[in-house]
Design an enzyme around this catalytic site. Structure first.
Site, PDB file in Angstrom:
ATOM      1  N   CYS A   2       0.840  -1.198   0.000  1.00  0.00           N
ATOM      2  CA  CYS A   2       0.000   0.000   0.000  1.00  0.00           C
ATOM      3  C   CYS A   2       0.873   1.245   0.000  1.00  0.00           C
ATOM      4  CB  CYS A   2      -0.905   0.019   1.223  1.00  0.00           C
ATOM      5  SG  CYS A   2      -1.920  -1.455   1.409  1.00  0.00           S
ATOM      6  N   ARG A  27       1.609   1.238  -5.963  1.00  0.00           N
ATOM      7  CA  ARG A  27       1.688   0.365  -4.794  1.00  0.00           C
ATOM      8  C   ARG A  27       0.373  -0.341  -4.495  1.00  0.00           C
ATOM      9  NH1 ARG A  27       5.289   0.854  -0.581  1.00  0.00           N
ATOM     10  NH2 ARG A  27       7.229   1.912  -1.074  1.00  0.00           N
ATOM     11  N   TRP A  74      -3.600  -1.977  -1.441  1.00  0.00           N
ATOM     12  CA  TRP A  74      -3.500  -3.306  -2.016  1.00  0.00           C
ATOM     13  C   TRP A  74      -3.997  -4.257  -0.935  1.00  0.00           C
ATOM     14  CZ3 TRP A  74      -1.191  -8.066  -1.184  1.00  0.00           C
ATOM     15  CH2 TRP A  74      -1.162  -8.941  -2.281  1.00  0.00           C
ATOM     16  N   ASN A  98       0.532   0.409   5.954  1.00  0.00           N
ATOM     17  CA  ASN A  98       1.092  -0.500   4.960  1.00  0.00           C
ATOM     18  C   ASN A  98       1.746  -1.635   5.717  1.00  0.00           C
ATOM     19  OD1 ASN A  98       2.253  -1.730   2.693  1.00  0.00           O
ATOM     20  ND2 ASN A  98       4.086  -0.476   2.841  1.00  0.00           N
ATOM     21  N   GLY A  99       1.307  -2.870   5.468  1.00  0.00           N
ATOM     22  CA  GLY A  99       1.889  -4.007   6.162  1.00  0.00           C
ATOM     23  C   GLY A  99       0.834  -4.976   6.625  1.00  0.00           C
ATOM     24  N   GLU A 479      11.079 -15.127 -18.004  1.00  0.00           N
ATOM     25  CA  GLU A 479      10.725 -13.704 -17.919  1.00  0.00           C
ATOM     26  C   GLU A 479       9.682 -13.322 -18.959  1.00  0.00           C
ATOM     27  OE1 GLU A 479      10.793  -9.532 -16.997  1.00  0.00           O
ATOM     28  OE2 GLU A 479      11.029 -11.417 -15.904  1.00  0.00           O
ATOM     29  N   LYS A 483       6.017 -11.854 -17.959  1.00  0.00           N
ATOM     30  CA  LYS A 483       5.513 -10.565 -18.453  1.00  0.00           C
ATOM     31  C   LYS A 483       4.155 -10.741 -19.131  1.00  0.00           C
ATOM     32  CE  LYS A 483       8.453  -7.612 -17.151  1.00  0.00           C
ATOM     33  NZ  LYS A 483       8.559  -8.461 -15.947  1.00  0.00           N
ATOM     34  N   GLU A 486       1.474 -11.443 -16.510  1.00  0.00           N
ATOM     35  CA  GLU A 486       1.284 -10.310 -15.609  1.00  0.00           C
ATOM     36  C   GLU A 486       0.318  -9.278 -16.166  1.00  0.00           C
ATOM     37  OE1 GLU A 486       5.056  -9.104 -12.871  1.00  0.00           O
ATOM     38  OE2 GLU A 486       5.391  -8.987 -15.021  1.00  0.00           O
ATOM     39  N   HIS A 502       9.802 -33.797 -21.584  1.00  0.00           N
ATOM     40  CA  HIS A 502       9.549 -34.379 -20.268  1.00  0.00           C
ATOM     41  C   HIS A 502       8.214 -33.922 -19.693  1.00  0.00           C
ATOM     42  CE1 HIS A 502      13.569 -36.156 -19.915  1.00  0.00           C
ATOM     43  NE2 HIS A 502      13.985 -35.077 -20.577  1.00  0.00           N
ATOM     44  N   LYS A 602       3.447  -2.803  -7.321  1.00  0.00           N
ATOM     45  CA  LYS A 602       4.843  -2.688  -7.727  1.00  0.00           C
ATOM     46  C   LYS A 602       5.811  -3.172  -6.650  1.00  0.00           C
ATOM     47  CE  LYS A 602       8.168  -1.225 -10.450  1.00  0.00           C
ATOM     48  NZ  LYS A 602       8.449  -1.971 -11.689  1.00  0.00           N
TER      49      LYS A 602
END
Length: 607
Positions: A2, A27, A74, A98-99, A479, A483, A486, A502, A602
């Site tokens: 947050c 955030r 968030w 925040n937390g 990656e 992306k 996301e 496999h 983020k």
């Protein structure tokens, strides 16, 4: 996760809070709210969803006052709704947080026994109620918050505002970042310097366990032991242009385009004038005294470490272990006292990475970090913090920070190889010359955007995708897949090409795009062999290769992206660009929120 902000100002604070929250919206954007004190009266406004919803509410229900706190959320505890949105208020107390408060259930039971009822599903409401409980017993805001903070278990950054107190704000941090900004007859609080940049260039970063009591003309900071602590104010340099889109539709597009410039800055910072040696900002390292490196990170930073593992082991013959921070911190692995522990984090505040660093402290010979924020907690707690010089990155999906992390890790690997006698002076000079060419090569890759956009529109129609690569290109496959999922919400997985037989090959059908990352290197033929297995089963291959590779292996592929030639050692940096552009344009084609994808934030500052 947050974002929080607080202002003791000279002017109406509501528009200032909203503007600051815009800079922190990366955030979290599940809900937002502000609280102000006007003529002693504490009041608040909250709205679900993006910050624009709060702005609309404030047009119809204005909130006056020159003292205020704000929050963009968030969600951790409780669904995103108005009741759970911050600030949380109980009587004379409002708080933003925040937390995560780990013992909030026990505190709720205690408060319930004292006659308090609850209106939300959040852990944060407990903080407001507990502070009110102490104030109801006659404690001042300062004493009540001190008692409350002492009872909280978990991670938090907090900012309190009080009814009847136009010139008082209290802030505290444990595990989550928080900064105090100094103005002329004004004081500010923010989750990071981005929020404070338009208002002040003098910032004090609170240390772990600090509690700050602010008025417009003063700040008193008390450390974890309750002792008065004089923390130094530091000048910050933050270009406002870095947190604006600069003509681009999205921050992600802007940050992809900035990569040639920021990589050039990073390379220059580490290679000096002549450019044929490597000098580490802030101190030197002796890799000959090191028997192995343990690298720890999360998300895209973890993938950067996976690339670096190939570099250190192949160039410097130095064993490397790479671990996800959230696993490492609980696995509690043995660490050699001759090893280096290296932690990579864009924000420098990633909760799991910071906890892992603290575990490794006193065990490893050196604690190193690769960070984008030199004043961050991870940087401050490292023996040597190495800046990546990426500048402010707002888009949730990391782009320029990733390639800058790779660049700094490549420089470290080259330095280790040189010190350990596996790369002579001439060889180092040649590798650095190749690296200095990288910004130009990235410019050439960016020029391929129209081609990549066309491919991305086709990929955007798929529900699933696979990325393949070998050697250092295997992490790039991871990656690329990360992306894509996301920001476009297309399910995608990255695999080492040799693992295809496999299991993953069972997924191949005529609807499945398979992106193959294949520069012409020593593993090219093996990768192409795996690609042929995909094509034999009807898979739609998107081949990303160089000119020579395209001439050799383009027959029958669904789409091709031809990259400029480069030293295979540096291909992971260059090939990050088409992976980024492919995901970006697929997301745009689907109409998803590129910069603020659902459920993501983020900076992950909670466990």
């Amino acid at each position: 996760m947050c974002g929080i902000v607080g202002v003791l100002g000279k002017h109406e604070v509501a528009p200032i809070l909203v503007e600051s929250l815009k800079r922190l919206e990366y955030r979290g954007y599940d809900s937002a709210g502000i609280a102000t004190v006007n003529n002693g009266v504490l009041d608040r406004r909250r709205a679900v969803g993006k910050l624009v919803n709060l702005s609309d509410l404030l047009v119809h229900e204005p909130l006056a006052g020159k003292s205020g706190i704000g929050h963009t959320r968030w969600a951790t505890h409780g669904a995103p709704n108005t009741a759970n949105a911050h600030p949380h208020q109980s009587g004379p107390v409002a708080v933003v947080h925040n937390g995560i408060i780990e013992n909030f259930k026990e505190l709720r039971e205690e408060l319930s026994a004292n006659g308090f009822s609850f209106e939300t599903d959040t852990d944060t409401e407990t903080i407001a109620l507990l502070t009110r409980h102490y104030m109801d017993g006659g404690d001042s805001p300062q004493v009540a918050t001190e008692k409350t903070i002492a009872r909280l278990e978990g991670a938090f950054a907090l900012c309190f505002l009080f009814h009847g107190e136009d010139d008082l704000m209290i802030a505290a941090r444990k595990g989550s970042p928080l900064a105090v900004g100094h103005g002329e007859g004004e004081m500010f609080v923010g989750s990071d310097a981005i929020a404070l940049a338009p208002m002040t260039d003098r910032v004090t970063y609170l240390e772990e366990g600090d509690r700050a009591i602010l008025t417009r003309t003063s700040v008193e900071i008390y450390d974890v032991e309750g002792r008065l602590a004089n923390r130094k104010a530091k000048k910050i340099r933050l270009d406002n242009a870095q947190i604006e889109k600069g003509g681009h539709k999205h921050f992600m597009a802007k940050e992809i385009a900035e990569q040639p410039v920021v990589l050039a800055d990073a390379i220059a910072a580490y290679t000096g004038g002549a450019g044929d040696t490597i000098t580490l900002p802030g101190g030197e390292l002796d890799f000959t005294a090191c028997d192995r490196i343990t690298m720890v990170a999360c998300g895209t930073a973890f993938i950067a470490c996976q690339v670096a593992k190939y570099w250190f082991e192949q160039l410097a013959e130095l064993p490397v272990e790479v671990d996800i921070a959230s696993e490492f911190r609980y696995r509690k692995p043995p660490i050699s006292d001759k090893s280096f522990a290296l932690f990579v984090s864009q924000s420098g505040e990633t909760a799991d990475t910071l906890a892992a660093l603290r575990y490794a402290t006193e065990r490893a010979a050196k604690i190193l970090s690769v960070v984008n924020v030199p004043e961050s907690s991870i940087a401050r707690e490292s023996d040597l913090a190495l800046p990546i010089m990426a500048g402010t990155e707002i888009g949730v999906a990391s782009t320029k920070a990733f390639t800058c992390q790779l660049t700094v890790l490549a420089l470290l690997a080259l330095k280790a190889a040189h010190q350990r006698g596996h790369l002579d002076d001439a060889g180092l000079a040649q590798k650095l010359a190749d690296l200095r060419n990288m910004p130009g090569l990235i410019n050439q890759a960016l020029a391929l955007e129209p081609v990549i956009k066309s491919v991305a529109r086709k990929v955007a129609t798929a529900t699933d995708a696979i990325y393949l690569g070998r050697g250092p290109m295997y992490p790039l496959a991871l990656e690329g897949a990360l992306k894509l999922k996301e920001i476009s919400y297309i399910h995608a997985e990255g695999y080492a090409s040799g693992e295809l037989k496999h299991g993953p090959i069972a997924l191949i059908d005529k609807k499945m795009p398979v992106v193959v990352m294949a520069p012409m290197d020593e593993l090219f033929d093996k990768t192409i062999s795996n690609m042929q297995e995909v094509m034999a089963r009807g898979g739609k291959v998107v081949l990303i290769t160089d000119n020579e590779g395209a001439k050799t292996a383009s027959d029958g592929v669904w789409e091709g992206i031809v990259m400029p030639n480069c030293d295979p050692f540096l291909a992971p940096i260059l090939y990050a660009v088409p992976a980024q552009l492919l995901s970006y344009h697929a997301a745009v084609a689907k109409g998803t929120d590129v910069d603020q994808p659902r459920n993501l934030a983020k900076s992950v500052t909670v466990e």
